[in-house]
Design an enzyme around this catalytic site. Structure first.
Site, PDB file in Angstrom:
ATOM      1  N   ASP A  20       0.869  -1.186   0.000  1.00 39.61           N
ATOM      2  CA  ASP A  20       0.000   0.000   0.000  1.00 39.61           C
ATOM      3  C   ASP A  20       0.902   1.231   0.000  1.00 39.61           C
ATOM      4  O   ASP A  20       1.971   1.227   0.615  1.00 39.61           O
ATOM      5  CB  ASP A  20      -0.898   0.006   1.243  1.00 39.61           C
ATOM      6  CG  ASP A  20      -2.108   0.911   1.042  1.00 39.61           C
ATOM      7  OD1 ASP A  20      -3.239   0.396   0.919  1.00 39.61           O
ATOM      8  OD2 ASP A  20      -1.915   2.146   0.995  1.00 39.61           O
ATOM      9  N   GLU A 141     -15.049  -9.658  -6.512  1.00 36.11           N
ATOM     10  CA  GLU A 141     -15.134 -10.046  -5.112  1.00 36.11           C
ATOM     11  C   GLU A 141     -16.544  -9.800  -4.592  1.00 36.11           C
ATOM     12  O   GLU A 141     -17.168  -8.809  -4.928  1.00 36.11           O
ATOM     13  CB  GLU A 141     -14.119  -9.190  -4.343  1.00 36.11           C
ATOM     14  CG  GLU A 141     -13.836  -9.712  -2.988  1.00 36.11           C
ATOM     15  CD  GLU A 141     -13.612 -11.198  -3.022  1.00 36.11           C
ATOM     16  OE1 GLU A 141     -12.545 -11.615  -3.450  1.00 36.11           O
ATOM     17  OE2 GLU A 141     -14.513 -11.958  -2.616  1.00 36.11           O
ATOM     18  N   PHE A 142     -17.034 -10.700  -3.758  1.00 38.40           N
ATOM     19  CA  PHE A 142     -18.401 -10.552  -3.249  1.00 38.40           C
ATOM     20  C   PHE A 142     -18.418 -10.442  -1.726  1.00 38.40           C
ATOM     21  O   PHE A 142     -19.376 -10.827  -1.067  1.00 38.40           O
ATOM     22  CB  PHE A 142     -19.265 -11.724  -3.724  1.00 38.40           C
ATOM     23  CG  PHE A 142     -19.261 -11.875  -5.235  1.00 38.40           C
ATOM     24  CD1 PHE A 142     -20.086 -11.073  -6.012  1.00 38.40           C
ATOM     25  CD2 PHE A 142     -18.431 -12.778  -5.863  1.00 38.40           C
ATOM     26  CE1 PHE A 142     -20.079 -11.194  -7.402  1.00 38.40           C
ATOM     27  CE2 PHE A 142     -18.413 -12.906  -7.250  1.00 38.40           C
ATOM     28  CZ  PHE A 142     -19.234 -12.106  -8.023  1.00 38.40           C
ATOM     29  N   LEU A 143     -17.317  -9.937  -1.161  1.00 39.38           N
ATOM     30  CA  LEU A 143     -17.203  -9.840   0.300  1.00 39.38           C
ATOM     31  C   LEU A 143     -18.182  -8.852   0.885  1.00 39.38           C
ATOM     32  O   LEU A 143     -18.352  -7.762   0.354  1.00 39.38           O
ATOM     33  CB  LEU A 143     -15.807  -9.334   0.687  1.00 39.38           C
ATOM     34  CG  LEU A 143     -14.604 -10.108   0.219  1.00 39.38           C
ATOM     35  CD1 LEU A 143     -13.349  -9.439   0.755  1.00 39.38           C
ATOM     36  CD2 LEU A 143     -14.696 -11.530   0.696  1.00 39.38           C
ATOM     37  N   ASN A 201     -24.717  -7.221  -7.640  1.00 45.41           N
ATOM     38  CA  ASN A 201     -25.060  -6.111  -6.746  1.00 45.41           C
ATOM     39  C   ASN A 201     -26.391  -5.479  -7.146  1.00 45.41           C
ATOM     40  O   ASN A 201     -27.200  -5.126  -6.284  1.00 45.41           O
ATOM     41  CB  ASN A 201     -23.945  -5.061  -6.743  1.00 45.41           C
ATOM     42  CG  ASN A 201     -22.816  -5.438  -5.792  1.00 45.41           C
ATOM     43  OD1 ASN A 201     -22.923  -6.415  -5.070  1.00 45.41           O
ATOM     44  ND2 ASN A 201     -21.749  -4.674  -5.799  1.00 45.41           N
ATOM     45  N   LEU A 243     -34.009  -9.547   2.053  1.00 45.41           N
ATOM     46  CA  LEU A 243     -35.411  -9.120   2.100  1.00 45.41           C
ATOM     47  C   LEU A 243     -35.691  -8.438   3.425  1.00 45.41           C
ATOM     48  O   LEU A 243     -36.809  -8.481   3.922  1.00 45.41           O
ATOM     49  CB  LEU A 243     -36.338 -10.329   1.907  1.00 45.41           C
ATOM     50  CG  LEU A 243     -36.433 -10.881   0.488  1.00 45.41           C
ATOM     51  CD1 LEU A 243     -37.362 -12.085   0.436  1.00 45.41           C
ATOM     52  CD2 LEU A 243     -36.914  -9.820  -0.501  1.00 45.41           C
ATOM     53  N   CYS A 253     -20.295   0.013  -1.753  1.00 44.08           N
ATOM     54  CA  CYS A 253     -20.471  -0.698  -3.028  1.00 44.08           C
ATOM     55  C   CYS A 253     -21.823  -0.477  -3.686  1.00 44.08           C
ATOM     56  O   CYS A 253     -21.893  -0.048  -4.846  1.00 44.08           O
ATOM     57  CB  CYS A 253     -20.271  -2.191  -2.813  1.00 44.08           C
ATOM     58  SG  CYS A 253     -18.587  -2.599  -2.384  1.00 44.08           S
ATOM     59  N   LYS A 256     -22.700   3.031  -5.341  1.00 42.00           N
ATOM     60  CA  LYS A 256     -21.725   3.350  -6.393  1.00 42.00           C
ATOM     61  C   LYS A 256     -21.861   2.380  -7.577  1.00 42.00           C
ATOM     62  O   LYS A 256     -21.881   2.801  -8.736  1.00 42.00           O
ATOM     63  CB  LYS A 256     -20.328   3.250  -5.766  1.00 42.00           C
ATOM     64  CG  LYS A 256     -19.177   3.200  -6.720  1.00 42.00           C
ATOM     65  CD  LYS A 256     -17.854   3.169  -5.971  1.00 42.00           C
ATOM     66  CE  LYS A 256     -17.431   1.795  -5.495  1.00 42.00           C
ATOM     67  NZ  LYS A 256     -16.900   0.908  -6.520  1.00 42.00           N
ATOM     68  N   ARG A 321     -19.516   5.116   5.046  1.00 36.36           N
ATOM     69  CA  ARG A 321     -19.678   5.568   3.666  1.00 36.36           C
ATOM     70  C   ARG A 321     -21.095   5.292   3.154  1.00 36.36           C
ATOM     71  O   ARG A 321     -21.598   4.193   3.265  1.00 36.36           O
ATOM     72  CB  ARG A 321     -18.644   4.883   2.761  1.00 36.36           C
ATOM     73  CG  ARG A 321     -17.250   5.485   2.931  1.00 36.36           C
ATOM     74  CD  ARG A 321     -16.236   4.744   2.124  1.00 36.36           C
ATOM     75  NE  ARG A 321     -15.973   3.408   2.658  1.00 36.36           N
ATOM     76  CZ  ARG A 321     -15.163   2.528   2.088  1.00 36.36           C
ATOM     77  NH1 ARG A 321     -14.543   2.832   0.973  1.00 36.36           N
ATOM     78  NH2 ARG A 321     -14.979   1.349   2.636  1.00 36.36           N
TER      79      ARG A 321
HETATM   80  C1  UDX Z   1     -22.110  -5.599  -0.515  1.00 40.26           C
HETATM   81  C2  UDX Z   1     -22.356  -6.962  -1.201  1.00 40.26           C
HETATM   82  O1  UDX Z   1     -23.213  -7.752  -0.368  1.00 40.26           O
HETATM   83  C3  UDX Z   1     -21.045  -7.677  -1.441  1.00 40.26           C
HETATM   84  O2  UDX Z   1     -21.277  -8.892  -2.144  1.00 40.26           O
HETATM   85  C4  UDX Z   1     -20.159  -6.771  -2.271  1.00 40.26           C
HETATM   86  O3  UDX Z   1     -18.924  -7.375  -2.521  1.00 40.26           O
HETATM   87  C5  UDX Z   1     -19.960  -5.439  -1.569  1.00 40.26           C
HETATM   88  O4  UDX Z   1     -21.231  -4.837  -1.312  1.00 40.26           O
HETATM   89  P1  UDX Z   1     -21.581  -4.719   1.939  1.00 40.26           P
HETATM   90  O5  UDX Z   1     -21.550  -3.354   1.336  1.00 40.26           O
HETATM   91  O6  UDX Z   1     -20.525  -5.108   2.907  1.00 40.26           O
HETATM   92  O7  UDX Z   1     -21.566  -5.826   0.765  1.00 40.26           O
HETATM   93  O8  UDX Z   1     -22.969  -4.853   2.710  1.00 40.26           O
HETATM   94  P2  UDX Z   1     -24.309  -5.723   2.622  1.00 40.26           P
HETATM   95  O9  UDX Z   1     -24.344  -6.675   3.748  1.00 40.26           O
HETATM   96  O10 UDX Z   1     -24.532  -6.275   1.278  1.00 40.26           O
HETATM   97  O11 UDX Z   1     -25.390  -4.556   2.922  1.00 40.26           O
HETATM   98  C6  UDX Z   1     -25.460  -3.407   2.082  1.00 40.26           C
HETATM   99  C7  UDX Z   1     -26.558  -2.497   2.514  1.00 40.26           C
HETATM  100  O12 UDX Z   1     -27.826  -3.070   2.261  1.00 40.26           O
HETATM  101  C8  UDX Z   1     -26.555  -2.131   4.003  1.00 40.26           C
HETATM  102  O13 UDX Z   1     -26.850  -0.752   4.154  1.00 40.26           O
HETATM  103  C9  UDX Z   1     -27.654  -2.997   4.587  1.00 40.26           C
HETATM  104  O14 UDX Z   1     -28.220  -2.450   5.744  1.00 40.26           O
HETATM  105  C10 UDX Z   1     -28.630  -3.029   3.435  1.00 40.26           C
HETATM  106  N1  UDX Z   1     -29.486  -4.225   3.452  1.00 40.26           N
HETATM  107  C11 UDX Z   1     -28.962  -5.456   3.243  1.00 40.26           C
HETATM  108  C12 UDX Z   1     -30.851  -4.073   3.677  1.00 40.26           C
HETATM  109  O15 UDX Z   1     -31.356  -2.953   3.877  1.00 40.26           O
HETATM  110  N2  UDX Z   1     -31.638  -5.192   3.671  1.00 40.26           N
HETATM  111  C13 UDX Z   1     -31.145  -6.435   3.444  1.00 40.26           C
HETATM  112  O16 UDX Z   1     -31.923  -7.392   3.441  1.00 40.26           O
HETATM  113  C14 UDX Z   1     -29.752  -6.574   3.231  1.00 40.26           C
END
Ligand code: UDX
Length: 438
Positions: A20, A141-143, A201, A243, A253, A256, A321
């Site tokens: 980094d 990546e799907f983390l 996404n 859901l 993510c 954006k 963010r």
């Molecule tokens: C997401 C994707 O899940 C992941 O695969 C990708 O690589 C990066 O973006 P992340 O941003 O860590 O991951 O969060 P995530 O658990 O997916 O939640 C995203 C947003 O959706 C949060 O604000 C969460 O509160 C909201 N959410 C999620 C809901 O409002 N309802 C749900 O049922 C699930």
């Protein structure tokens, strides 16, 4: 994503150097400390460092020269308000990697990049080092933040997009050292792999906006959205994940990537109406939530002191963010509310928000003498709060729960007036504001 990738491959027995440009981050990692909050990652990193498989550096030459595989995991922020992606970090990183990489190395792009970026990177490397035999592979990546290690080590699938069979085989073999044969590896072309990330996404975002619209309808027709989610989610064609109704999605993510997908589609003459609608519903939602809070507070939040629990975009992270909670707090302040907030992880990172809100050290300290309680992030510990104690602390017994942390019956039994998402309050506990108590 970079740290998790490095730590997980090191834990699987590989030799890894994480690079980094930010010297402060690297110094922190050398002290065994993490620049981010991710459960379990610190232990994993310390062990691999002690066992000599993981190192950190600010020097490209330190790690890249002998590397067989180079993962690029740098950020791809939005370039402006129009949703285009800023590829500066990726392209600069690739140029620096190309300058010191050896022959036959494979560059794996993990950063989320618009379709066609892998082609652009391959062209760029050919221009910079025409003598080099190097392949560019897309491996989206799907983390999820907060569950990143499990998502990396036990993924639903791995997607590898390559134009050269030899490079594809190198990356497949590498992953097979970490995951069992039961994890499907989807091998495809590079552009298709790039699109899979955005499509995944966009689909999840559509699911969230869909259930949020159902929640709104439930409130009008006296139905229960949690039961609707259960009732449709048990259909295996639909699935119960994503859901959960709430104040809308946020994070680094979803917002954006949906915008970037719309921009890509427009650039190719396609208008993605479903994706656009999902984003529109989400953007409107924060304003709807402020209305909901104002309604529970007798029609306006002006001059009221609101206790806010939760600021991160979801629990299990310190990431603010694109957090719907932060957007809602800004709107509430603009409407004249005073905010006292508590979040279990975000406090050290509040930045300019710190000027707008008073901070509390505990959830109970947050609600003390507040006019109403508003829950914006579903941290699991909030579900265990003593509601009787909360009722005694609040000036008005009003709770607005935008994450459905509590059961309506439980809140009613504590003598609180309750507003949640897509559910009817127990009779008698409908939000009621007493002007006399103000
Ligand atoms: C997401 C994707 O899940 C992941 O695969 C990708 O690589 C990066 O973006 P992340 O941003 O860590 O991951 O969060 P995530 O658990 O997916 O939640 C995203 C947003 O959706 C949060 O604000 C969460 O509160 C909201 N959410 C999620 C809901 O409002 N309802 C749900 O049922 C699930």
């Amino acid at each position: 994503m970079g740290l998790v990738t490095g730590a997980c491959f090191a834990a699987s027995g590989h030799q890894v150097v994480c690079i980094d440009m930010d010297a402060a981050k690297i110094a922190l990692l050398h002290q065994g400390k993490l620049p981010i909050y991710e459960p379990g990652l610190d232990r994993m990193i310390v062990r691999s460092v002690e066992e000599g498989r993981l190192d950190f550096s600010t020097e490209y030459a330190a790690g890249i020269g002998d590397a067989e595989v180079v993962f690029v995991t740098v950020g791809t922020p939005m370039a402006g308000q129009d949703g285009r992606t800023d590829l500066t970090y990726v392209l600069n990183a690739v140029a620096d990697v190309a300058a010191c990489m050896g022959d036959h190395a494979v560059i794996v792009i993990k950063s989320t990049v618009p379709v066609g970026t892998g082609d652009e990177i391959a062209r760029k490397i050919r221009l910079l080092r025409s003598e080099l035999d190097c392949a560019v592979v897309s491996n989206p990546e799907f983390l999820r933040e907060g569950a990143a290690i499990a998502d990396f080590m036990q993924p639903d699938r791995i997607v590898i997009g390559a134009e050269e069979a030899a490079a594809r085989d190198v990356v497949v073999k590498l992953y097979r050292t970490m995951v069992g044969q039961d994890v499907p590896i989807v091998c495809t072309g590079r552009r298709t792999a790039e699109l899979i990330k955005y499509a995944a996404n966009a689909y999840l975002v559509a699911k969230i906006s869909f259930i949020n619209e159902m929640a709104d309808l439930c409130e009008s027709i006296e139905a229960d959205v949690e039961d609707v989610a259960l009732g449709i989610g048990l259909d295996h064609r639909i699935g119960s994940a994503f859901l959960k109704p709430g104040p809308g999605y946020g994070g680094s993510c979803f917002p954006k990537d949906t915008q970037a997908l719309l921009v890509t589609a427009e650039a190719h003459g396609r208008h993605l109406r479903i994706v656009e609608a999902a984003a529109t519903v989400n953007n409107a939602r924060r304003h709807d939530m402020v209305r909901k809070i104002a309604d529970a507070c007798g029609g306006t939040v002006d001059g009221k002191m609101l206790a806010v629990l939760g600021l991160t975009f979801k629990p299990g992270t310190d990431d603010l963010r694109e957090s719907p909670a932060v957007a809602i707090v800004h709107l509430l302040v603009a409407e004249g509310a005073r905010i006292r907030a508590f979040d279990p992880a975000a406090m050290p990172r509040l930045g300019d928000l710190a000027g707008e809100v008073t901070l509390a050290e505990t959830a109970y300290g947050c609600v003390q003498d507040a006019d109403a309680l508003v829950i914006l992030t579903d941290w699991p510990e909030f579900a265990g709060l003593d509601l009787l104690r909360i009722r005694k602390s609040l000036r008005q017994p009003v709770v607005v729960d935008l994450r459905n942390v509590f059961a309506p019956k439980q809140v009613a039994e504590a003598g609180l007036f309750y507003t949640s998402i897509g559910r009817m309050p127990v009779r008698g506990s409908e939000a009621r504001w007493s002007a006399a108590a103000e």
